[in-house]
Motif scaffolding. Structure first.
Motif, PDB file in Angstrom:
ATOM      1  N   LEU A 149       0.834  -1.191   0.000  1.00 27.63           N
ATOM      2  CA  LEU A 149       0.000   0.000   0.000  1.00 27.63           C
ATOM      3  C   LEU A 149       0.877   1.252   0.000  1.00 27.63           C
ATOM      4  N   SER A 150       0.506   2.224  -0.809  1.00 29.09           N
ATOM      5  CA  SER A 150       1.236   3.486  -0.834  1.00 29.09           C
ATOM      6  C   SER A 150       0.787   4.352   0.333  1.00 29.09           C
ATOM      7  N   ARG A 151       1.532   5.429   0.583  1.00 28.94           N
ATOM      8  CA  ARG A 151       1.157   6.354   1.642  1.00 28.94           C
ATOM      9  C   ARG A 151      -0.247   6.909   1.400  1.00 28.94           C
ATOM     10  N   ARG A 152      -0.552   7.252   0.152  1.00 29.09           N
ATOM     11  CA  ARG A 152      -1.857   7.814  -0.172  1.00 29.09           C
ATOM     12  C   ARG A 152      -2.961   6.786   0.072  1.00 29.09           C
ATOM     13  N   GLU A 153      -2.705   5.529  -0.298  1.00 27.52           N
ATOM     14  CA  GLU A 153      -3.710   4.472  -0.094  1.00 27.52           C
ATOM     15  C   GLU A 153      -3.968   4.245   1.389  1.00 27.52           C
ATOM     16  N   LEU A 154      -2.933   4.261   2.205  1.00 18.29           N
ATOM     17  CA  LEU A 154      -3.108   4.100   3.650  1.00 18.29           C
ATOM     18  C   LEU A 154      -3.894   5.272   4.227  1.00 18.29           C
ATOM     19  N   GLU A 155      -3.635   6.446   3.728  1.00 14.02           N
ATOM     20  CA  GLU A 155      -4.345   7.645   4.172  1.00 14.02           C
ATOM     21  C   GLU A 155      -5.834   7.538   3.854  1.00 14.02           C
ATOM     22  N   ILE A 156      -6.144   7.092   2.639  1.00 20.00           N
ATOM     23  CA  ILE A 156      -7.534   6.939   2.223  1.00 20.00           C
ATOM     24  C   ILE A 156      -8.207   5.818   3.010  1.00 20.00           C
ATOM     25  N   LEU A 157      -7.482   4.730   3.249  1.00 14.61           N
ATOM     26  CA  LEU A 157      -8.036   3.606   4.013  1.00 14.61           C
ATOM     27  C   LEU A 157      -8.410   4.048   5.427  1.00 14.61           C
ATOM     28  N   ARG A 158      -7.569   4.867   6.041  1.00 17.54           N
ATOM     29  CA  ARG A 158      -7.872   5.372   7.383  1.00 17.54           C
ATOM     30  C   ARG A 158      -9.152   6.212   7.375  1.00 17.54           C
ATOM     31  N   LYS A 185     -10.285   1.417  -5.442  1.00 18.23           N
ATOM     32  CA  LYS A 185     -10.327   0.177  -6.213  1.00 18.23           C
ATOM     33  C   LYS A 185      -9.040  -0.608  -6.022  1.00 18.23           C
ATOM     34  N   LYS A 186      -7.914   0.095  -6.029  1.00 18.88           N
ATOM     35  CA  LYS A 186      -6.618  -0.574  -5.857  1.00 18.88           C
ATOM     36  C   LYS A 186      -6.454  -1.101  -4.436  1.00 18.88           C
ATOM     37  N   ILE A 187      -6.990  -0.379  -3.459  1.00 21.97           N
ATOM     38  CA  ILE A 187      -6.916  -0.838  -2.068  1.00 21.97           C
ATOM     39  C   ILE A 187      -7.675  -2.153  -1.922  1.00 21.97           C
ATOM     40  N   HIS A 188      -8.852  -2.233  -2.511  1.00 23.50           N
ATOM     41  CA  HIS A 188      -9.637  -3.468  -2.483  1.00 23.50           C
ATOM     42  C   HIS A 188      -8.825  -4.620  -3.065  1.00 23.50           C
ATOM     43  N   GLN A 189      -8.183  -4.384  -4.194  1.00 23.77           N
ATOM     44  CA  GLN A 189      -7.417  -5.421  -4.864  1.00 23.77           C
ATOM     45  C   GLN A 189      -6.228  -5.864  -4.021  1.00 23.77           C
ATOM     46  N   LYS A 190      -5.507  -4.915  -3.455  1.00 22.69           N
ATOM     47  CA  LYS A 190      -4.305  -5.246  -2.682  1.00 22.69           C
ATOM     48  C   LYS A 190      -4.629  -5.972  -1.379  1.00 22.69           C
ATOM     49  N   LEU A 191      -5.756  -5.612  -0.760  1.00 18.76           N
ATOM     50  CA  LEU A 191      -6.136  -6.246   0.505  1.00 18.76           C
ATOM     51  C   LEU A 191      -6.975  -7.499   0.298  1.00 18.76           C
ATOM     52  N   SER A 195     -15.877  -5.901  -0.322  1.00 11.92           N
ATOM     53  CA  SER A 195     -16.950  -5.025   0.151  1.00 11.92           C
ATOM     54  C   SER A 195     -16.404  -3.965   1.092  1.00 11.92           C
ATOM     55  N   ALA A 196     -17.218  -2.927   1.299  1.00 11.66           N
ATOM     56  CA  ALA A 196     -16.827  -1.846   2.195  1.00 11.66           C
ATOM     57  C   ALA A 196     -16.700  -2.345   3.631  1.00 11.66           C
ATOM     58  N   VAL A 197     -17.560  -3.270   4.006  1.00 13.72           N
ATOM     59  CA  VAL A 197     -17.530  -3.827   5.366  1.00 13.72           C
ATOM     60  C   VAL A 197     -16.200  -4.549   5.605  1.00 13.72           C
ATOM     61  N   GLU A 198     -15.798  -5.369   4.634  1.00 15.25           N
ATOM     62  CA  GLU A 198     -14.524  -6.082   4.764  1.00 15.25           C
ATOM     63  C   GLU A 198     -13.358  -5.108   4.814  1.00 15.25           C
ATOM     64  N   LEU A 199     -13.470  -4.037   4.041  1.00  8.73           N
ATOM     65  CA  LEU A 199     -12.409  -3.049   3.994  1.00  8.73           C
ATOM     66  C   LEU A 199     -12.243  -2.365   5.349  1.00  8.73           C
ATOM     67  N   MET A 206      -5.686  -3.473  11.159  1.00  4.02           N
ATOM     68  CA  MET A 206      -4.391  -2.835  10.946  1.00  4.02           C
ATOM     69  C   MET A 206      -4.147  -1.699  11.940  1.00  4.02           C
ATOM     70  N   ASN A 207      -5.164  -1.400  12.749  1.00  3.33           N
ATOM     71  CA  ASN A 207      -5.070  -0.365  13.781  1.00  3.33           C
ATOM     72  C   ASN A 207      -4.739   1.000  13.182  1.00  3.33           C
ATOM     73  N   LEU A 208      -5.370   1.299  12.068  1.00  6.65           N
ATOM     74  CA  LEU A 208      -5.147   2.599  11.429  1.00  6.65           C
ATOM     75  C   LEU A 208      -5.950   3.689  12.129  1.00  6.65           C
TER      76      LEU A 208
END
Length: 208
Positions: A149-158, A185-191, A195-199, A206-208
């Motif tokens: 995950l990139s820094r931006r993806e982690l930021e969006i995931l949080r 979309k890329k976060i879903h693929q990498k993880l 679904s949003a619930v799983e995300l 991950m304790n974000l």
């Protein structure tokens, strides 16, 4: 579709950038060149939206590309790809008209994000961000390594975990909603979630 031309005399690097960008559905690579002169000759009859240029090249370097592009093809956006984390060089590029400055050591997603934002005309850049975009202590390195995950993806995931919708995330991060959706979309693929619930569950784990 965003039409892109790239000038870089390091053929292996150029090929890698070309392959990376070709994976994006909204990017079309129109040409890859070894120097600025070849690029300028191409642009005479082949208009593009974005020019990516290296700084050090034979015949015409990056500053020459910026000047020539902005003078002859003012509608084309120019993004500098540089190995120099130097304020003086950055200032010179921006003064000549460069629309963005991306370090070659940046996460690939940063370049993809920058291209889309520059194309949409809402990209604002701070040199300190250029220098330290890979040094955000909020996100542990093992998550970057494990899930790629990139820094931006982690930021969006949080922000997703905190209950924000795509539109809200776009406003918070000053991004377009399209860019947020693309990252999501890329976060879903990498993880490996569907679904949003799983995300959200994974983000909590991950304790974000």
């Amino acid at each position: 579709m965003i039409h892109i031309a790239l000038a870089d005399d390091h053929k292996m690097f150029a090929k890698g950038i070309e392959s990376l960008l070709e994976e994006e559905d909204d990017f079309l690579i129109k040409g890859v060149f070894n120097n600025g002169v070849e690029l300028m000759d191409f642009l005479k009859n082949n208009p593009v939206d974005i020019v990516l240029t290296d700084m050090n090249m034979p015949e015409m370097d990056g500053t020459g590309v910026i000047e020539a592009t902005k003078k002859k093809f003012p509608k084309i956006k120019v993004i500098v790809l540089s190995m120099y984390d130097d304020q003086v060089i950055y200032d010179k590029c921006i003064r000549l008209g460069a629309d963005a400055y991306v370090l070659k050591g940046s996460d690939p997603d940063e370049l993809i994000y920058t291209i889309r934002e520059v194309h949409e005309g809402n990209y604002i850049q701070d040199f300190r961000k250029v220098l330290f975009q890979q040094d955000d202590d909020k996100y542990p390195d093992h998550y970057k390594e494990r899930f790629k995950l990139s820094r931006r993806e982690l930021e969006i995931l949080r922000l997703i975990k905190d209950g924000n919708m795509n539109k809200e995330i776009a406003q918070i991060l000053c991004l377009s909603q399209y860019t947020v959706e693309s990252h999501r979309k890329k976060i879903h693929q990498k993880l490996g979630v569907s679904s949003a619930v799983e995300l959200v569950k994974r983000a909590i784990e991950m304790n974000l």
